[in-house]
Structure formats: structure tokens, C-alpha cells
Write an enzyme that holds these catalytic residues in place. Structure first.
Site, short mmCIF file in Angstrom:
data_model
loop_
_atom_site.label_atom_id
_atom_site.label_comp_id
_atom_site.label_asym_id
_atom_site.label_seq_id
_atom_site.Cartn_x
_atom_site.Cartn_y
_atom_site.Cartn_z
N ASP A 9 0.86 -1.18 0.00
CA ASP A 9 0.00 0.00 0.00
C ASP A 9 0.90 1.23 0.00
OD1 ASP A 9 -2.07 1.76 0.27
OD2 ASP A 9 -2.77 0.99 2.20
N ASP A 103 -3.30 2.31 -5.72
CA ASP A 103 -2.08 2.26 -4.90
C ASP A 103 -2.01 1.06 -3.98
OD1 ASP A 103 -4.07 3.12 -3.08
OD2 ASP A 103 -2.52 3.98 -1.82
N GLU A 104 -2.77 0.02 -4.28
CA GLU A 104 -2.84 -1.12 -3.36
C GLU A 104 -2.88 -2.41 -4.14
OE1 GLU A 104 -5.95 -1.92 -0.36
OE2 GLU A 104 -6.20 0.24 -0.48
MG LIG Z 1 -2.45 3.91 0.30
#
Ligand SMILES: [Mg+2]
Length: 353
Positions: A9, A103-104
């Protein structure tokens, strides 16, 4: 081979991308948000978080908590570009990846000789290529990986067995666990269950009486940090959407339609730019009482033409006929090429927007 899953993350993703191109703002509290009266915080830098500012908080409230914060409007093009670099490196590390957002991602590390070293290397590569920091959680299932990646942000690197996860988070509230929201937490509290240890020790039969035969035992399993051990390896983003929350609720069908067409136009332009087409068109409508409804239709041939997407979205909205003023409207196109559904599902498909 035992299951080893990592969750990666990026730390404060949108805010971090903004700080990279505005280094003069480093060290200052930064909030990425629109600026209408109903805008909400999309991401806050860690400096802003110290004031209690968090994601999804109304921006007005965030600015009361942190009046010196620098407000930056979101630039999704920039975030998408950064995301592409990150995800290319992620996919270069392992074959099996489940991307959860810009973003993960979850990575299946099962086949690697040294999963930790691989993830350390990935974090270093991401930092070198983008300047972004990431946090990593590693565990025997997705739940543990996810909670571990959150545990020591920013730049966290936490590896836990199930037993260690149970011990480490025993005193935390059930809400720590993804999938247990505020309402569920309140209902658990009524039963005297205020910690994950209490949830893990609860009688699944008792919880089944209160939450139903599926959710009750599922909650106990969550408390015990039992979770999915395999990834849903989606190789490309499967949908794209645009939505907006209105400054003033909209009741008139003509204005709603105009807003819908505007969103469809933005969405289709984005799809055309990336040469993406989809067969499922969906709308999302949130009423002034927060009732949220989605409607979707799947067509025979993939499209990214605003005439098609706009028309189907308008039909879906007309069919739904919002019974109250509308607070938020969204349009989504899904089922991109390469992720075709079987033909049996072509008629109508409800999908989460
Ligand atoms: Mg994040």
C-alpha cells in the site's frame, strides 16, 4: 508450500504524488480535496493526519482541525501515471497479483524462496522509480496481510502469523478488521463484544442468531484472523468510473440528465485515451437520505462511445426515477477486453459501482 500473501500500500498516495512535484510543501500539512461545500478529503499527508484529519472527512471539518493545511485539487491523471509505474514493478515481482486500486495490491508470494527479501526489494524499486514510500504486510492470508500493512504506516514492514496477529490486535476494536463497519461494530458492542479477542472467543451460534447464519460465523472467523488464502488475480483494471457529489441536491430530471451526460462524456474521453472499451454500463445514485442505488446493463459489444454510454446511463436513470433529491451521481463502464464474462451474463448484471 504454505500460503504467503503480501499487501502493498503506497503511503498517503495522492498527497505523496503531489508533494513530489511540489517539494516546497514538504513538511507542511497537505490535503488533497475538491473545494465545494461538500468536498471530502481524498488523502491527507501525515503532517495533516497529526491534526486528526483523515480520508473521507468533510473538507470543511478538516480545515477547522488544521487551518494551515494546503488544499490541493486532485489530479487523477498524475495518480494514474504513478500507479502504472508502481503496478508494473509489482507485476515484475510475482506472477499472481490482485490489484485493489491505484495504490494497493495483494501479491501471492507462495512460490518465492525468500518472500521478505522480494518485498524489501520491491519497496526499494518503487521508491527509486517514483519517489513514493510504501507499506507492506505479509501473512498467511489476505486479511492478515492487509491489517499488517496498515499497522505501522508510513514505511511499515510487518510480518505476522495468524497467532501473532490475534495476539497483537487482541485489544483492538473489531472495526480494525476490513469488512466490519461502524454499524456492525455498534451491534457487536450491544452484545458486549468490543475487542477482537472477544470477537474471536464469541460463540458463532450466538452471533448467527444476531447477524444471520452467514455473517455471524464470518464475523467470528474475522476475529480469529481467518481469511482468504488465494487471490482473485485480475490482470487489468476491470472498470472505470466518474462520479460527483453536488453542492446542492438535484431534483429535476433535466438537470440530472445533464449532469449524467457530463460524467459520461468525461468517462468516455478517459476510456478513449487509454483505448479501453467495456460492455457493462452502470450508474450510481445517492439520494439526500444517503440511500445508494446502482443499476447496470451489459450490452453485446464493447464501447467507449459517449453516445452509447450516455444513452444507456440515461435510460437506467429514467428507469430508476430517483424518488428523492440526488446528492451524488456516478457512471461506470466495466468488463474491459480480456476480462470477458460468459455469455450467460449478458442480459443484465448488477455490479458494485
Ligand atoms: Mg495507500
Amino acid at each position: 508450500m504454505p500460503t504467503v500473501i503480501a499487501h502493498l500500500d503506497i503511503d498517503a498516495f495522492y498527497a505523496s504524488v503531489e508533494l513530489l512535484r511540489r517539494p516546497e510543501l514538504r513538511g507542511r500539512p497537505v490535503i488533497v480535496s475538491g473545494d465545494g461545500p461538500r468536498a471530502v478529503v481524498t488523502t491527507a499527508s501525515y503532517e495533516a493526519r497529526k491534526f486528526g484529519v483523515g480520508s473521507a472527512m468533510p473538507t470543511r471539518r478538516a480545515l477547522r482541525l488544521c487551518p494551515d493545511a494546503v488544499l490541493i485539487p486532485p489530479d487523477f491523471g498524475a495518480y494514474r501515471a504513478a500507479s502504472e509505474v508502481v503496478m508494473r514493478l509489482v507485476r515484475g515481482t510475482v506472477d499472481e497479483v490482485e490489484v485493489m486500486g491505484l495504490d494497493e495490491a495483494y501479491l501471492d508470494l507462495g512460490g518465492l524462496l525468500s518472500p521478505r527479501a522480494a518485498m524489501r526489494r520491491l519497496v526499494t524499486e518503487i521508491r527509486a522509480a517514483t519517489g513514493l514510500d510504501a507499506s507492506v504486510g505479509i501473512g498467511p492470508n489476505k486479511l492478515i496481510a492487509k491489517v499488517a500493512s496498515d499497522a505501522e504506516k508510513p514505511r511499515g514492514f510487518v510480518v505476522l502469523t495468524r497467532e501473532q496477529a490475534c495476539a497483537r490486535f487482541a485489544g483492538h476494536p473489531p472495526r480494525l478488521v476490513p469488512g466490519i463497519g461502524g454499524k456492525t461494530a455498534e451491534r457487536l458492542e450491544v452484545l458486549g463484544i468490543t475487542t477482537l479477542a472477544a470477537l474471536a472467543a464469541a460463540d458463532p451460534g450466538l452471533l448467527a442468531e444476531h447477524f444471520g447464519p452467514r455473517q455471524g460465523p464470518w464475523l467470528v472467523a474475522r476475529g480469529r484472523f481467518e481469511g482468504e488464502e488465494s487471490l482473485q488475480a485480475v490482470r487489468e483494471a476491470v472498470s472505470e468510473s466518474r462520479e460527483s457529489t453536488f453542492d446542492v441536491d438535484i431534483a429535476g430530471p433535466a438537470e440530472l440528465d445533464a449532469q449524467l451526460q457530463r460524467l459520461a462524456d468525461q468517462l468516455c474521453r478517459g476510456l478513449q485515451k487509454h483505448d479501453r472499451t467495456g460492455r457493462t454500463i452502470a450508474i450510481k445514485v445517492r439520494l439526500d437520505d444517503w440511500t445508494t442505488v446502482t443499476r447496470a446493463r451489459t450490452i453485446a459489444h464493447p464501447t467507449n462511445a459517449v453516445e452509447h454510454v450516455g444513452q444507456i446511463a440515461a435510460e437506467l436513470l429514467r428507469e430508476y426515477a430517483p424518488p428523492r433529491p440526488v446528492r451524488l451521481l456516478g457512471v461506470r463502464v466495466a468488463s474491459f477486453g480480456g476480462v470477458e464474462e460468459p455469455p450467460a451474463q449478458t442480459a443484465q448484471l448488477a455490479l458494485p459501482v
